[in-house]
Structure formats: C-alpha cells, structure tokens
Motif scaffolding. Structure first.
Motif, short mmCIF file in Angstrom:
data_model
loop_
_atom_site.label_atom_id
_atom_site.label_comp_id
_atom_site.label_asym_id
_atom_site.label_seq_id
_atom_site.Cartn_x
_atom_site.Cartn_y
_atom_site.Cartn_z
N UNK A 39 0.82 -1.22 0.00
CA UNK A 39 0.00 0.00 0.00
C UNK A 39 0.84 1.26 0.00
N UNK A 40 1.95 1.24 0.76
CA UNK A 40 2.83 2.41 0.79
C UNK A 40 3.50 2.64 -0.56
N UNK A 41 3.83 1.57 -1.26
CA UNK A 41 4.42 1.72 -2.59
C UNK A 41 3.40 2.31 -3.56
N UNK A 42 2.13 1.96 -3.41
CA UNK A 42 1.09 2.55 -4.25
C UNK A 42 1.03 4.06 -4.02
N UNK A 43 1.04 4.47 -2.76
CA UNK A 43 1.01 5.90 -2.45
C UNK A 43 2.31 6.57 -2.88
N UNK A 44 3.43 5.87 -2.76
CA UNK A 44 4.71 6.43 -3.20
C UNK A 44 4.68 6.74 -4.69
N UNK A 45 4.01 5.90 -5.47
CA UNK A 45 3.86 6.18 -6.90
C UNK A 45 3.09 7.46 -7.14
N UNK A 46 2.07 7.71 -6.30
CA UNK A 46 1.30 8.94 -6.42
C UNK A 46 2.15 10.16 -6.08
N UNK A 47 2.92 10.07 -5.01
CA UNK A 47 3.77 11.21 -4.63
C UNK A 47 4.90 11.42 -5.63
N UNK A 99 9.77 -7.72 7.89
CA UNK A 99 10.64 -6.82 7.14
C UNK A 99 9.82 -5.88 6.27
N UNK A 100 8.83 -6.40 5.54
CA UNK A 100 8.01 -5.53 4.70
C UNK A 100 7.14 -4.60 5.55
N UNK A 101 6.76 -5.06 6.74
CA UNK A 101 6.05 -4.16 7.65
C UNK A 101 6.94 -2.98 8.04
N UNK A 102 8.22 -3.29 8.29
CA UNK A 102 9.16 -2.21 8.59
C UNK A 102 9.33 -1.27 7.41
N UNK A 103 9.34 -1.82 6.18
CA UNK A 103 9.39 -0.97 4.99
C UNK A 103 8.22 0.01 4.99
N UNK A 104 7.03 -0.50 5.30
CA UNK A 104 5.83 0.34 5.25
C UNK A 104 5.94 1.52 6.20
N UNK A 105 6.47 1.27 7.40
CA UNK A 105 6.62 2.35 8.38
C UNK A 105 7.64 3.38 7.90
N UNK A 106 8.77 2.90 7.38
CA UNK A 106 9.81 3.81 6.90
C UNK A 106 9.32 4.65 5.73
N UNK A 107 8.67 4.00 4.75
CA UNK A 107 8.20 4.73 3.57
C UNK A 107 7.15 5.75 3.95
#
Length: 288
Positions: A39-47, A99-107
């Motif tokens: 989900x964070x990568x989806x939003x990152x694409x928007x930003x 690990x991917x949960x940690x990615x989501x928090x960082x992103x």
C-alpha cells in the motif's frame, strides 16, 4: 439508466483496483510472501507523480506513467536483492513479513517528512475531464483508458508467465525452488525480477489513481486493504481473478455510494466478507 451508469463507472474504477492487487498476487504466487508495504508503494507512486509533474510542468502527466513504472521496477529489484532475499532464505515466513512491515513504516514516515501530511492530487489536465457518449451514457475517457491499460497489463503478464522462457522459469521456481536450483536457476534472481514487476504495477496504479482522487502519506493502509481484498476475491494466485475482484469491488463501492454517499467503501468491504464466507477460495479458486 442511472444504475447502469453506476455499474459501468464501477467497472472502470475496478480495473484500477485490479492493478492494486496484481503485484500483490504476483509476489505471493511466486514467493509465498505477503508484502505489507504494498500500500505504501502505491502511495509512493502517487507522490512520485506529484514530484515529476512539478519538475516537468510542460510534460503531459500521462506520459509520466512509464518512467514511474520503471522507477518502481528498479526500486523493487533493489530492495529484493539487498534485503528481502536474505529474509526469504531464513526459512521463517515471519521474517519477510516483519521486514516488509518495517518498509511500510519507513516509507510512510519518509513521505510525511518529504511532502507533509496534507492531502494531494495530481492534475491530469484535459484528459481526466474529457468524456464520450456511449448509448446515452456519459463515460470518462480517462477511466476507459485506465481500464484498457489494466486489461493490457494483465494480458501481457499472463503471456509472459505462460509463453515465455522467463515465465516458465518463474513457475518452476514458484513450484519447486530447490529443484529449479539444481537445473542451474538462481531463485533469488527470479525473486528480484518478480518484486520489481510487483512494485512497478503498484506505483503505476498509485499514479493513475492520483489523477482521480486525493491521497495523503497515510492512504497506504486503505490501498493495501483494497489490494488484499482484490486478491482474496479473485482467488490466490489468479491474475485474471484479481481483475475480476477489482471490478466487483469497484461496482460495490459506487453502488454503495448511491445508498449512502459516506459509506461506499463499507459496502465494498461487505462484499469482500460475503465472498470470504460463501467462496473462501475466491472466484477462480486457490491457484497456489
């Protein structure tokens, strides 16, 4: 006629929702990993779209879709190669999950730091406001193009995995990674390419949606929920099922908004629960 327009527009929105789930289904089908940062990568694409539109004001926004997808592929490949592959080799399924949960928090926090917490949207120009009349219905050109692009991407991925040498290698790694390794295949390299494709789809979908609705750095949870529901409704590991699941969710959401303008998403989630109860393997069944 009003209800017909709702169903058609819901199906058009569902094509975009299907793209949300495509990358998630791909990673799970090949690596048996649930990417909680999807989900964070989806939003990152928007930003990223917001940033590129500001840097390149003379460039039509729709032409930025390909660069954003390529950046997404490079990002996914790099993360998988440097970090996620090590967690997959650990043999503990909770390791890549955390690990991917940690990615989501960082992103998420990086987006807040870089763009603030205010709601944003990408101005798609004249294309997003153009429409055509089909049998008395006013249909947006942009949603039609997005649905066509989604169908084309699903078809391309289906061909890639079923007809190409790379696809045969991916399926072999997904079914029996140890045997594939004996045949000279390096599963970690395949995983990196698959994650690259997954994040490319996610960031592309986020950019396309950003021209239809607003978003914040905290929208990733909602996007992840939609992607997860799409995959479950469609059937685990089924790409065309994910597209069908997206269409079902899109129609349910817009139909729900006709009953209650503030609760469209609630009806979509209710449909997900009903499918989970009566069709626990999804529309296409479990393809793992």
């Amino acid at each position: 006629m009003d209800w017909l327009a709702t169903i058609v527009n819901g199906a058009l929105l569902g094509g975009l929702y299907g793209l949300f789930g495509l990358g998630l289904a791909l990673v799970f089908g090949v690596m048996r990993v649930v990417n909680l940062a999807h989900g964070e990568f989806i939003v990152a694409g928007a930003f990223l779209g917001v940033l590129l539109v500001a840097l390149l004001p003379q460039v039509p926004p729709w032409t930025l879709a390909l660069p954003i997808a390529l950046i997404g592929y490079a990002t996914g490949w790099l993360l998988q190669t440097t970090l996620v592959n090590k967690s997959v080799r650990s043999g503990n399924p909770l390791t890549p999950l955390m690990l991917t949960f940690g990615f989501s928090v960082v992103i998420r926090n990086a987006m807040v730091q870089g763009f603030g917490a205010d709601s944003r949207a990408v101005d798609g120009g004249a294309l997003t406001s153009a429409g055509i009349d089909i049998f008395g219905l006013r249909i947006g050109v942009y949603p039609l193009l997005v649905l066509a692009l989604a169908a084309a991407l699903f078809a391309a991925l289906h061909w890639l995995l079923r007809r190409s040498e790379f696809g045969r290698t991916v399926r072999a790694v997904a079914d029996a990674p140890e045997i594939a390794r004996l045949m000279g295949v390096t599963p970690s390299r395949i995983f990196s390419r698959v994650m690259g494709l997954s994040i490319a789809f996610a960031m592309l979908a986020g950019f396309l949606l950003s021209q239809r609705t607003s978003f914040t750095p905290f929208s990733g949870v909602e996007r992840m929920l939609v992607a997860f529901e799409v995959v479950i409704i469609g059937g685990l590991g089924s790409f065309w099922g994910a597209l069908a699941g997206g269409v079902i969710l899109g129609i349910a959401q817009l139909a729900g908004q006709k009953f209650d303008s503030n609760a469209g998403s609630l009806y979509a989630h209710l449909v997900f629960v009903l499918v989970l109860i009566f069709m626990p393997r999804g529309i296409a069944g479990d393809r793992r």
